[in-house]
Scaffold this motif. Structure first.
Motif: not given
Length: 192
Positions: A163-174
């Motif tokens: 989750d932390w990687y995704l929100v820092n790289n432009g993705y909605v984390s689910i």
């Protein structure tokens, strides 16, 4: 977070048709709604949009997640939605994100769905994620008998499905979360 009020009386105000304000915790609000509106068969609880991410161990302290846990314990599917203060991004992409989550990851059984919108002003996509246990540094600043908690976030993120990687790289984390801290793997390890 997941706290419920048991040692004081809660007050509520009816502010419109099926609109009530309660002076309790988010989990209290869910319990109250399920009891007060007993003639309504709820399909889904949406909690949020929270101002601040609910990722990593922050989920343990979150009232937004707490409301969803209370719903899940009452067999009501739930989705938590959070962002890092960029409500314009959420407003622009909420409908598409909601449809994506409902069509692909509708909460079932003992799981709730935790959705976090990314940092920045752009969404590259939506991705299923794991809860990442950040290794933050924590300390307190003391001034006489007053303290203030401080932390420095761990930004050394290598797990590209976290989750932390995704929100820092432009993705909605689910992220699917359970309503229990129980761990089967730990139980089986200690049982041996």
């Amino acid at each position: 977070s997941c706290s419920i009020t048991i040692f004081r009386t809660l007050k509520f105000d009816v502010i419109g048709k099926n609109k009530i304000a309660l002076d309790g915790t988010p989990a209290d609000c869910v319990s109250f709604a399920l009891s007060y509106f007993k003639d309504i068969k709820f399909d889904l609880l949406i909690s949020g949009v929270n101002d601040g991410f609910n990722i990593s161990y922050d989920t343990l302290y979150s009232g937004t997640i707490g409301a969803c846990i209370q719903a899940t314990l009452n067999h009501l599917p739930s989705i938590a939605i959070s962002c890092d203060g960029n409500f314009e991004l959420v407003e622009e992409h909420l409908e598409k994100t909601f449809e994506y989550v409902i069509n692909n990851y509708f909460p079932k059984g003992e799981y709730l769905i935790n959705v976090n919108f990314p940092m920045g002003n752009e969404i590259k996509g939506h991705k299923l994620s794991k809860l990442y246990l950040r290794n933050d540094k924590h300390w307190i600043i003391q001034n006489g008998n007053e303290i203030r908690f401080q932390r420095e976030l761990d930004n050394d993120i290598t797990l590209d499905d976290s989750d932390w990687y995704l929100v820092n790289n432009g993705y909605v984390s689910i992220t699917p979360l359970k309503a229990s801290y129980f761990n089967d793997e730990g139980y089986n390890l200690y049982k041996k």
